[in-house]
Every structure is written in C-alpha cells, then in structure tokens.
Design a protein around this motif. Sequence first.
Motif, PDB file in Angstrom:
ATOM      1  N   LEU A  43      25.607  -0.176 -32.307  1.00 25.91           N
ATOM      2  CA  LEU A  43      25.370   0.814 -33.038  1.00 25.91           C
ATOM      3  C   LEU A  43      23.898   1.347 -33.173  1.00 25.91           C
ATOM      4  O   LEU A  43      23.571   2.434 -32.891  1.00 25.91           O
ATOM      5  CB  LEU A  43      25.815   0.650 -34.601  1.00 25.91           C
ATOM      6  CG  LEU A  43      27.461   0.969 -34.576  1.00 25.91           C
ATOM      7  CD1 LEU A  43      27.781   0.723 -36.030  1.00 25.91           C
ATOM      8  CD2 LEU A  43      27.996   2.248 -34.251  1.00 25.91           C
ATOM      9  N   ARG A  99      24.998  11.291 -37.273  1.00 31.17           N
ATOM     10  CA  ARG A  99      25.978  10.080 -37.097  1.00 31.17           C
ATOM     11  C   ARG A  99      27.102  10.323 -37.835  1.00 31.17           C
ATOM     12  O   ARG A  99      26.875  10.579 -38.912  1.00 31.17           O
ATOM     13  CB  ARG A  99      25.222   8.699 -36.982  1.00 31.17           C
ATOM     14  CG  ARG A  99      24.253   8.199 -36.127  1.00 31.17           C
ATOM     15  CD  ARG A  99      23.785   6.849 -36.215  1.00 31.17           C
ATOM     16  NE  ARG A  99      22.762   6.708 -35.341  1.00 31.17           N
ATOM     17  CZ  ARG A  99      22.960   5.483 -34.821  1.00 31.17           C
ATOM     18  NH1 ARG A  99      23.417   4.558 -35.603  1.00 31.17           N
ATOM     19  NH2 ARG A  99      22.001   4.965 -33.744  1.00 31.17           N
ATOM     20  N   TYR A 110      30.086   7.543 -38.632  1.00 31.58           N
ATOM     21  CA  TYR A 110      30.345   6.226 -38.087  1.00 31.58           C
ATOM     22  C   TYR A 110      31.756   6.183 -38.076  1.00 31.58           C
ATOM     23  O   TYR A 110      32.203   5.378 -37.279  1.00 31.58           O
ATOM     24  CB  TYR A 110      29.839   5.439 -39.291  1.00 31.58           C
ATOM     25  CG  TYR A 110      28.400   5.156 -38.975  1.00 31.58           C
ATOM     26  CD1 TYR A 110      27.885   4.333 -38.011  1.00 31.58           C
ATOM     27  CD2 TYR A 110      27.412   5.774 -39.882  1.00 31.58           C
ATOM     28  CE1 TYR A 110      26.495   4.242 -37.770  1.00 31.58           C
ATOM     29  CE2 TYR A 110      25.928   5.452 -39.421  1.00 31.58           C
ATOM     30  CZ  TYR A 110      25.732   4.611 -38.547  1.00 31.58           C
ATOM     31  OH  TYR A 110      24.176   4.479 -38.394  1.00 31.58           O
TER      32      TYR A 110
END
Length: 343
Positions: A180, A188, A190
Amino acid sequence: MPEEPDAERRETVVLSVVIPMYNEEEVLPALVSRLRPVLDGLGAAHEVVAVDDGSTDRTAELLAAFRLGWPELRVVALRRNSGHQAALTAGLDRAVGSFVVSLDADLQDPPEKIPEMLALARGEGLDIVYGVRVDRSSDTGFKRWTAGVYYRLMRRLAGPSVTAQAGDFRLLSRAAVDALKALPDQQRVYRLLVPWLGFPSGQVTYERAPRVAGRTKYPLGRMIRLAVDSVTGFSAAPLRIATWLGAGAFVVCLGLLVYTLTAFALGRTVPGWTSLFTGIVFIGAVQLICVGLLGEYVGRIYTAVQNRPTYFVRHDTAAPGAPGAGDAGEGAGSEARVPAPRA
C-alpha cells in the motif's frame, strides 16, 4: 518520506494498531479502557499509533495524559485536518508492526475482535483479515440503505473482491502494508485499495455497535465525497454513462426532428413552447452532467500533477527529539508524506 524504523524495533513489534481521530475527546477514555486490556492480553509486543488529525478540542491533551501511563501509545499529530483516509495513511506509513490493525476511535467496531483477527492471520497465513458487519441495526435506516447501495455499486464497478459491509476495520500483514505504501495514489479509499492488492484474505464478523460518545465524523457530505472518490478512483464507468447520455439525447433530438417535420407537413406549424422548452432543458441537463463528470476526472488529474503531500506531520512522539519524547521544541520530527514520483 517517513524515515524507516530501525530493524530491531521493527522485528520486536508484533502488532500495531492505527487509530485516526478527529475531535474525539469524549470517546477517548472509553477507547483506552477497552483497547488496552485487549492488547495487554495478547502477550506480544505492540504499539498504538493514534493519529490526531488536526483536532480542535482536547484530544491532543488527553492523548498526552494517557501516554504518561501507557508507554505503548504513540501519538502522530498532523498539522491540519487532512481527512480520515489521509490520517489513516499517516498511521500506516509509521506503523512498524509485523501486523497492522486499523480501527476507528468511536468503538462501533469492537477492539475485542483484534486477537481473533491476529489468530486467523497467523493460523491460515493470511495477509488481510476484514472486519465484516453482519448486524447494522444500531445505524439509522438511511445509513443502512446508503451503505447497501454503496457496496453494491462498488462491487459492480471495482469487482467482487470488494467485501460487502467491510469498512476500515481490518488487519494487514507487513507485506500488505508495504504494498500500500508503494502505491502512488493520493486520494485513497482503502476499502477499495486493499482488496485490489489481491493478497490472501479472510474475515471475522461482528455486530456494529452504536457510537459510544461524541458525534459522527462522517456526515452526509463526507459520505457523498467518499462515494465520488470511490467511483472516480476505481472506474471509468461515469465517462461511459456520459457517452450513453449523449447518445440518448441524440435519439431524443431525432424524435423531435421527426415530430417537427411531421407537423410542418400536416400544416400544424403553430409554435408550441412545451416541446421546445422540454428539449432545451433535457439537452442542457445532459451537457451539464457530462461536463461535470469530465470535470471530476480532470480534477483528479490536476491533483495528481500537483503531487502535493497527502499530509503534514507536526510531531511524532516516537521520533527522536519530538515533543513528548525528548527535549526538542514544537515541530520536531515534522515531515510530509509525498507521493512517489510518476514515470
């Protein structure tokens, strides 16, 4: 970029728990009282990385007080409010454990599930363990409905690897965290990035509890922003929607043309404002939608070209000389998380 922790510290810390927080003074005592016994019961070296996302209440003061009697607590303070996902990025960048758990401060996701996650990852050799909500009755009906729509849409656009009802409560192996960190994404999300990695994964289930105290940090506006970032960051489908809307508008225009020529041939040429008004409004709306969709993607390109840091760190108590960890003054250990340069 953050400095790499020394090898000895990285090898000794088995578990890091990353907790992004913004104005969570009301919930902090309850969080500490539930989380600390769980981690102490693991019998393994651990750290808690509390990321203060520019809080304006007493969050920073309370964290400093808790650190006096809890050496495993580490505070990473950001210079301004950068958003939940950016704060989570800051924590992942600095966590040194062999496994990293991300947890929200509101205790809607139970920290008591962390030992089960760790045991599952170790026992089955998994790199990712998702916390999946099987009961969301504590949420409002509107939130349950919007969450259901969001996950159905994301699974359709980003693929079936997206785990339904899995938020940001998850366990990651060191390999997954390093993967990551290597990604150049700035905006982002996630819950979509992690499944995209393709690492072996499992899940533990739990009932989502009501927020212990304080107010939600994800009102409707932020939920919409998250959905927009999710869609535009992982799919070009909206651009295809714009194409289909354009095609539909063209068909409507052809229909209006046939209607106009027929009326002219039959001598019914009395001007009718209804059809004209409807056509103009429809075509104008389609054009604005298409321009808006294009603008969203152009905006993401603009942000990527700027390549600005995702966040700025005011101080990290684990850094040498940082406030609370030495004799340095305000701002020691300050740095920015700069995305990797693009080819």
